[in-house]
Design a protein around this motif. Structure first.
Motif, mmCIF file in Angstrom:
data_model
loop_
_atom_site.group_PDB
_atom_site.id
_atom_site.type_symbol
_atom_site.label_atom_id
_atom_site.label_comp_id
_atom_site.label_asym_id
_atom_site.label_seq_id
_atom_site.Cartn_x
_atom_site.Cartn_y
_atom_site.Cartn_z
ATOM 1 N N ARG A 16 34.873 32.187 44.557
ATOM 2 C CA ARG A 16 36.421 31.769 44.237
ATOM 3 C C ARG A 16 36.667 30.700 43.481
ATOM 4 N NH1 ARG A 16 38.130 30.474 48.477
ATOM 5 N NH2 ARG A 16 38.587 32.619 49.677
ATOM 6 N N SER A 17 35.778 29.858 43.756
ATOM 7 C CA SER A 17 35.411 28.541 42.652
ATOM 8 C C SER A 17 35.043 29.006 40.909
ATOM 9 C CB SER A 17 34.660 27.399 43.321
ATOM 10 O OG SER A 17 34.480 26.615 42.050
ATOM 11 N N TYR A 27 34.939 31.813 39.642
ATOM 12 C CA TYR A 27 35.902 33.280 38.811
ATOM 13 C C TYR A 27 37.632 31.697 38.647
ATOM 14 C CZ TYR A 27 33.674 36.708 40.848
ATOM 15 O OH TYR A 27 32.747 37.735 41.479
ATOM 16 N N GLN A 28 37.813 31.220 39.419
ATOM 17 C CA GLN A 28 38.716 30.059 38.942
ATOM 18 C C GLN A 28 37.685 29.153 37.945
ATOM 19 O OE1 GLN A 28 41.499 29.654 40.322
ATOM 20 N NE2 GLN A 28 42.698 28.906 38.755
ATOM 21 N N SER A 29 36.932 28.752 37.935
ATOM 22 C CA SER A 29 36.984 28.142 36.231
ATOM 23 C C SER A 29 36.441 29.346 35.336
ATOM 24 C CB SER A 29 35.417 28.041 36.443
ATOM 25 O OG SER A 29 35.012 26.823 37.874
ATOM 26 N N VAL A 64 38.724 31.736 34.648
ATOM 27 C CA VAL A 64 40.379 32.011 34.634
ATOM 28 C C VAL A 64 40.377 30.842 33.568
ATOM 29 C CG1 VAL A 64 42.560 32.042 35.531
ATOM 30 C CG2 VAL A 64 40.338 33.216 36.558
ATOM 31 N N GLU A 65 39.991 30.083 34.077
ATOM 32 C CA GLU A 65 40.625 28.515 33.441
ATOM 33 C C GLU A 65 40.312 27.772 32.258
ATOM 34 O OE1 GLU A 65 39.993 25.341 35.705
ATOM 35 O OE2 GLU A 65 41.602 25.876 37.442
ATOM 36 N N GLN A 77 40.922 38.454 36.825
ATOM 37 C CA GLN A 77 42.116 37.802 38.064
ATOM 38 C C GLN A 77 41.792 38.849 38.738
ATOM 39 O OE1 GLN A 77 44.303 34.905 36.930
ATOM 40 N NE2 GLN A 77 44.694 35.893 39.215
ATOM 41 N N LEU A 84 39.440 37.371 41.036
ATOM 42 C CA LEU A 84 40.064 36.194 41.635
ATOM 43 C C LEU A 84 41.154 36.456 43.031
ATOM 44 C CD1 LEU A 84 40.116 33.132 42.077
ATOM 45 C CD2 LEU A 84 41.753 33.038 40.300
ATOM 46 N N ASP A 85 42.344 37.632 42.620
ATOM 47 C CA ASP A 85 42.799 37.291 43.845
ATOM 48 C C ASP A 85 42.714 38.302 44.562
ATOM 49 O OD1 ASP A 85 44.974 36.248 41.847
ATOM 50 O OD2 ASP A 85 45.484 38.225 41.315
ATOM 51 N N ALA A 103 41.496 35.264 47.171
ATOM 52 C CA ALA A 103 42.208 35.105 47.517
ATOM 53 C C ALA A 103 43.575 35.647 48.771
ATOM 54 C CB ALA A 103 43.742 34.860 46.297
#
Length: 205
Positions: free
Chosen positions: A174-175, A177-179, A181-182, A193, A196-197, A200
């Motif tokens: 998750r971390s 994938y968030q990186s 996306v950012e 996305q 990542l979703d 979540a």
């Protein structure tokens, strides 16, 4: 398999590589030769060599036996940019045949023998994806840890997320994938996305 998806950036890198490589060859030849006749002889040799490599590359692309033809091109024109491109083509062919060991070998050679940092990064990212498919997760993470241009950060983080997810570490996935996306990774890959979703959603259950 996502080894060859969302490659607009890589395609542009290849085009830029040829533009830059052509200029550097011309400048290098001009500086390295002292006389007009020497320049002409060297330039003609470069042209002849490039034409031979180009013809060999065309045969690779058009051949029904891409892997064998690419081996010949690499051995005979190992110093040319066409040898690197032949390695890319051969790796793609190997992936399609599910010959992941050969694909990894071709991409490793390409990464080690190309000077352009963006094209090298392309080889490394594809190699990492192949290693993920091989379940060689530690190797994939080591490949992704190698120096690459900042513009590849989103792709690096996404593949790291794939590795962590395959290893069952959803928090790290998750971390990562968030990186990605950012780093604007969703611009070239909308599936990021979704990955990542999905994480979540699974954590909320």
């Amino acid at each position: 398999m996502e080894i060859y998806s969302t490659e607009e950036q890589q395609a542009e890198a290849i085009k830029r590589f040829f533009r830059e490589n052509g200029v550097s060859l011309a400048i290098g030849a001009f500086i390295g030769l002292g006389g007009l006749y020497g320049w002409k002889a060297y330039n003609q040799h470069q042209i002849d060599t490039a034409e031979a490599a180009s013809e060999a590359f065309t045969k690779v692309v058009e051949s029904e036996d891409v892997l064998a033809k690419s081996e010949t091109l690499v051995s005979e024109h190992s110093g040319s940019s066409y040898a690197v491109l032949a390695a890319f083509v051969a790796a793609k062919e190997a992936v399609e045949k599910n010959d992941l060991d050969t694909a990894a070998s071709k991409l490793s050679w390409a990464a080690e023998n190309v000077q352009n940092p963006e094209l090298q990064a392309t080889a490394l990212l594809r190699l990492a994806r192949v290693q993920v498919a091989q379940k060689a997760y530690d190797k994939a993470l080591a490949t992704l840890a190698k120096p690459m241009p900042e513009s590849f950060k989103a792709q690096i983080s996404e593949i790291q997320g794939d590795v962590y997810l395959a290893q069952g570490d959803k928090d790290k996935a998750r971390s990562a994938y968030q990186s990605a996306v950012e780093a604007n990774g969703t611009q070239n890959n909308p599936l990021l996305q979704i990955k990542l979703d999905d994480l979540a959603t699974s954590s909320a259950v």
